[in-house]
Motif scaffolding. Structure first.
Motif, PDB file in Angstrom:
ATOM      1  N   VAL A  82       0.851  -1.188   0.000  1.00  0.00           N
ATOM      2  CA  VAL A  82       0.000   0.000   0.000  1.00  0.00           C
ATOM      3  C   VAL A  82       0.884   1.234   0.000  1.00  0.00           C
ATOM      4  CG1 VAL A  82      -1.906  -1.136   1.203  1.00  0.00           C
ATOM      5  CG2 VAL A  82      -0.115   0.022   2.513  1.00  0.00           C
ATOM      6  N   PRO A  83       0.376   2.367  -0.488  1.00  0.00           N
ATOM      7  CA  PRO A  83       1.150   3.614  -0.400  1.00  0.00           C
ATOM      8  C   PRO A  83       1.259   4.060   1.055  1.00  0.00           C
ATOM      9  CG  PRO A  83      -0.623   3.772  -2.021  1.00  0.00           C
ATOM     10  CD  PRO A  83      -0.869   2.535  -1.232  1.00  0.00           C
ATOM     11  N   PRO A  84       2.284   4.814   1.401  1.00  0.00           N
ATOM     12  CA  PRO A  84       2.402   5.333   2.770  1.00  0.00           C
ATOM     13  C   PRO A  84       1.198   6.204   3.127  1.00  0.00           C
ATOM     14  CG  PRO A  84       4.441   5.647   1.545  1.00  0.00           C
ATOM     15  CD  PRO A  84       3.420   5.198   0.552  1.00  0.00           C
ATOM     16  N   ALA A  85       0.786   6.156   4.377  1.00  0.00           N
ATOM     17  CA  ALA A  85      -0.341   6.975   4.826  1.00  0.00           C
ATOM     18  C   ALA A  85       0.016   8.457   4.724  1.00  0.00           C
ATOM     19  CB  ALA A  85      -0.699   6.616   6.263  1.00  0.00           C
ATOM     20  N   ASP A  86      -0.925   9.223   4.141  1.00  0.00           N
ATOM     21  CA  ASP A  86      -0.717  10.662   3.988  1.00  0.00           C
ATOM     22  C   ASP A  86      -2.091  11.337   4.004  1.00  0.00           C
ATOM     23  OD1 ASP A  86      -0.095  13.244   3.371  1.00  0.00           O
ATOM     24  OD2 ASP A  86       1.145  12.780   1.623  1.00  0.00           O
ATOM     25  N   ARG A  87      -2.444  11.945   5.131  1.00  0.00           N
ATOM     26  CA  ARG A  87      -3.753  12.565   5.276  1.00  0.00           C
ATOM     27  C   ARG A  87      -3.953  13.753   4.343  1.00  0.00           C
ATOM     28  NH1 ARG A  87      -4.826  12.653  11.857  1.00  0.00           N
ATOM     29  NH2 ARG A  87      -4.715  10.372  12.164  1.00  0.00           N
ATOM     30  N   GLU A  98      -3.348   2.508  -6.414  1.00  0.00           N
ATOM     31  CA  GLU A  98      -2.444   2.360  -5.269  1.00  0.00           C
ATOM     32  C   GLU A  98      -1.120   1.724  -5.685  1.00  0.00           C
ATOM     33  OE1 GLU A  98      -5.555   1.844  -1.517  1.00  0.00           O
ATOM     34  OE2 GLU A  98      -4.524   0.099  -2.342  1.00  0.00           O
ATOM     35  N   LEU A  99      -1.215   0.661  -6.485  1.00  0.00           N
ATOM     36  CA  LEU A  99      -0.006  -0.056  -6.887  1.00  0.00           C
ATOM     37  C   LEU A  99       0.842   0.735  -7.872  1.00  0.00           C
ATOM     38  CD1 LEU A  99      -1.426  -3.670  -7.255  1.00  0.00           C
ATOM     39  CD2 LEU A  99      -0.066  -2.743  -5.385  1.00  0.00           C
ATOM     40  N   ALA A 100       0.252   1.760  -8.503  1.00  0.00           N
ATOM     41  CA  ALA A 100       1.001   2.580  -9.454  1.00  0.00           C
ATOM     42  C   ALA A 100       1.850   3.649  -8.764  1.00  0.00           C
ATOM     43  CB  ALA A 100       0.040   3.240 -10.445  1.00  0.00           C
ATOM     44  N   GLU A 101       1.646   3.806  -7.439  1.00  0.00           N
ATOM     45  CA  GLU A 101       2.424   4.794  -6.707  1.00  0.00           C
ATOM     46  C   GLU A 101       3.921   4.433  -6.707  1.00  0.00           C
ATOM     47  OE1 GLU A 101       1.253   7.775  -4.641  1.00  0.00           O
ATOM     48  OE2 GLU A 101       0.022   7.446  -6.437  1.00  0.00           O
ATOM     49  N   ALA A 102       4.757   5.450  -6.698  1.00  0.00           N
ATOM     50  CA  ALA A 102       6.205   5.225  -6.770  1.00  0.00           C
ATOM     51  C   ALA A 102       6.744   4.553  -5.513  1.00  0.00           C
ATOM     52  CB  ALA A 102       6.926   6.552  -7.014  1.00  0.00           C
ATOM     53  N   LYS A 103       6.187   4.899  -4.358  1.00  0.00           N
ATOM     54  CA  LYS A 103       6.657   4.345  -3.094  1.00  0.00           C
ATOM     55  C   LYS A 103       5.554   3.516  -2.453  1.00  0.00           C
ATOM     56  CE  LYS A 103       8.747   5.643   1.347  1.00  0.00           C
ATOM     57  NZ  LYS A 103       9.166   6.761   2.218  1.00  0.00           N
ATOM     58  N   LEU A 104       5.881   2.280  -2.063  1.00  0.00           N
ATOM     59  CA  LEU A 104       4.913   1.387  -1.442  1.00  0.00           C
ATOM     60  C   LEU A 104       5.483   0.824  -0.144  1.00  0.00           C
ATOM     61  CD1 LEU A 104       3.711  -0.637  -4.574  1.00  0.00           C
ATOM     62  CD2 LEU A 104       2.477   1.201  -3.412  1.00  0.00           C
ATOM     63  N   GLU A 105       4.568   0.546   0.788  1.00  0.00           N
ATOM     64  CA  GLU A 105       4.933  -0.099   2.042  1.00  0.00           C
ATOM     65  C   GLU A 105       4.210  -1.436   2.141  1.00  0.00           C
ATOM     66  OE1 GLU A 105       3.799   2.643   5.051  1.00  0.00           O
ATOM     67  OE2 GLU A 105       5.567   3.928   4.781  1.00  0.00           O
ATOM     68  N   THR A 106       4.665  -2.294   3.035  1.00  0.00           N
ATOM     69  CA  THR A 106       4.040  -3.600   3.244  1.00  0.00           C
ATOM     70  C   THR A 106       3.300  -3.602   4.578  1.00  0.00           C
ATOM     71  OG1 THR A 106       5.761  -4.717   1.968  1.00  0.00           O
ATOM     72  CG2 THR A 106       4.432  -6.072   3.432  1.00  0.00           C
ATOM     73  N   VAL A 107       2.041  -4.033   4.533  1.00  0.00           N
ATOM     74  CA  VAL A 107       1.244  -4.130   5.756  1.00  0.00           C
ATOM     75  C   VAL A 107       0.759  -5.572   5.911  1.00  0.00           C
ATOM     76  CG1 VAL A 107       0.476  -1.731   5.669  1.00  0.00           C
ATOM     77  CG2 VAL A 107      -0.890  -3.509   4.563  1.00  0.00           C
ATOM     78  N   LEU A 108       0.411  -5.940   7.137  1.00  0.00           N
ATOM     79  CA  LEU A 108      -0.134  -7.260   7.436  1.00  0.00           C
ATOM     80  C   LEU A 108      -1.646  -7.147   7.547  1.00  0.00           C
ATOM     81  CD1 LEU A 108       0.728 -10.200   8.151  1.00  0.00           C
ATOM     82  CD2 LEU A 108       0.584  -9.523  10.545  1.00  0.00           C
ATOM     83  N   THR A 109      -2.378  -7.990   6.792  1.00  0.00           N
ATOM     84  CA  THR A 109      -3.839  -7.958   6.820  1.00  0.00           C
ATOM     85  C   THR A 109      -4.378  -9.283   7.345  1.00  0.00           C
ATOM     86  OG1 THR A 109      -4.127  -8.794   4.551  1.00  0.00           O
ATOM     87  CG2 THR A 109      -3.842  -6.419   4.832  1.00  0.00           C
ATOM     88  N   ARG A 110      -5.505  -9.196   8.046  1.00  0.00           N
ATOM     89  CA  ARG A 110      -6.184 -10.380   8.586  1.00  0.00           C
ATOM     90  C   ARG A 110      -7.425 -10.646   7.751  1.00  0.00           C
ATOM     91  NH1 ARG A 110     -10.330 -11.889  12.127  1.00  0.00           N
ATOM     92  NH2 ARG A 110      -9.801 -13.556  13.616  1.00  0.00           N
ATOM     93  N   ARG A 111      -7.556 -11.877   7.241  1.00  0.00           N
ATOM     94  CA  ARG A 111      -8.674 -12.222   6.371  1.00  0.00           C
ATOM     95  C   ARG A 111      -9.384 -13.463   6.901  1.00  0.00           C
ATOM     96  NH1 ARG A 111      -6.850 -10.257   0.413  1.00  0.00           N
ATOM     97  NH2 ARG A 111      -5.379  -8.659   1.118  1.00  0.00           N
ATOM     98  N   GLU A 112     -10.710 -13.423   6.885  1.00  0.00           N
ATOM     99  CA  GLU A 112     -11.508 -14.512   7.432  1.00  0.00           C
ATOM    100  C   GLU A 112     -11.999 -15.448   6.330  1.00  0.00           C
ATOM    101  OE1 GLU A 112     -13.170 -12.051  11.327  1.00  0.00           O
ATOM    102  OE2 GLU A 112     -14.583 -12.767   9.802  1.00  0.00           O
ATOM    103  N   TYR A 113     -12.004 -16.743   6.653  1.00  0.00           N
ATOM    104  CA  TYR A 113     -12.466 -17.788   5.736  1.00  0.00           C
ATOM    105  C   TYR A 113     -13.454 -18.692   6.475  1.00  0.00           C
ATOM    106  CZ  TYR A 113      -8.428 -16.567   2.794  1.00  0.00           C
ATOM    107  OH  TYR A 113      -7.510 -15.906   2.014  1.00  0.00           O
ATOM    108  N   ARG A 114     -14.139 -19.520   5.703  1.00  0.00           N
ATOM    109  CA  ARG A 114     -14.989 -20.565   6.257  1.00  0.00           C
ATOM    110  C   ARG A 114     -14.538 -21.901   5.683  1.00  0.00           C
ATOM    111  NH1 ARG A 114     -19.123 -19.575  10.267  1.00  0.00           N
ATOM    112  NH2 ARG A 114     -19.093 -17.324  10.437  1.00  0.00           N
TER     113      ARG A 114
END
Length: 246
Positions: A82-87, A98-114
């Motif tokens: 994701v791009p860096p947070a910038d209000r 988002e992916l076209a941004e020059a600078k990207l960061e990595t975040v951890l996401t939680r996803r639910e399944y059944r």
């Protein structure tokens, strides 16, 4: 007599995504309307960019879901760029932006399944339906794109086995489809101890004294191109109705 197209949805892992905001991606205990018609669109060969075709599918059919086995909820963790947070910067409109941004960061996401969820899906034509139930039946038997439940990592574990059925109402159509289920599905039902529980259906079609409550779900397609969804009223029926409701 009303006609229904009834088919099975089962996967070892399924993702019934809810409203996705931030790093936590929750899931429902049953498929959403947009997920069902997304699967059907893929079976018909409708590309994601064909906005009018997706909207016609959503508007052209009623939907009911019988939950036979809700499955066991489990969570997994994914990394995402994701791009860096910038209000000071406006929110980017699409994931591609988002992916076209020059600078990207990595975040951890939680996803639910059944796991081991089993549902029966019923569709019926409304005025202006773009395809007959027979056309949808043929597409589900020989889909253009590989069907999956929620995410590409969730392939089907049983054939859809669609069947066009004449019945007084959706719960009766579900009962008829269960009686005609292929042998592998019948075996799975015994293994999961699946029981025909509640039915969730479009509230506008649920003319029945068996309606226990009305829920609001944000799963009605507004724009496929912009990934926008509107609220939909869904009626929950605990037992099969005795009247002439859908």
């Amino acid at each position: 007599m009303p006609r229904y197209l009834v088919f099975t949805l089962h996967a070892s892992l399924a993702a019934f995504g809810g409203v996705a905001v931030g790093e936590r991606r929750p899931g429902w205990d049953r498929p959403g309307r947009s997920a069902v018609f997304g699967l059907i669109a893929g079976a018909l060969g409708i590309d994601r960019t064909e906005e009018a075709a997706h909207l016609a599918l959503d508007r052209g059919y009623g939907l009911a879901i019988r939950s036979d086995a809700a499955g066991r909820m489990l969570a997994d963790y994914h990394t995402a760029q994701v791009p860096p947070a910038d209000r000071r910067r406006p929110r980017l409109p699409t994931r591609a932006a988002e992916l076209a941004e020059a600078k990207l960061e990595t975040v951890l996401t939680r996803r639910e399944y059944r796991s081991d969820a089993l549902h029966l899906i019923a569709l019926w034509e409304r005025a202006g339906a773009p395809h007959s139930l027979e056309v949808l039946d043929a597409a589900l038997r020989a889909p253009t794109y590989v069907p999956y439940i929620g995410r590409k990592s969730c392939p089907l574990a049983l054939p859809l086995a669609p069947l066009v059925i004449g019945a007084d109402h959706a719960p009766a159509a579900f009962a008829a489809r269960e009686a005609a289920a292929p042998a592998p599905e019948q075996c799975l039902r015994r293994t999961l101890r699946a029981t025909s529980g509640w039915v969730a259906m479009d509230a506008e079609d649920a003319d029945s004294p068996q309606v226990q409550r009305i829920e609001q779900r944000r799963d009605r397609l507004s724009s496929r191109a912009r990934w926008q969804f509107a609220l939909r009223a869904e009626a929950i029926l605990r037992t099969p109705p005795t009247g002439d409701g859908a």
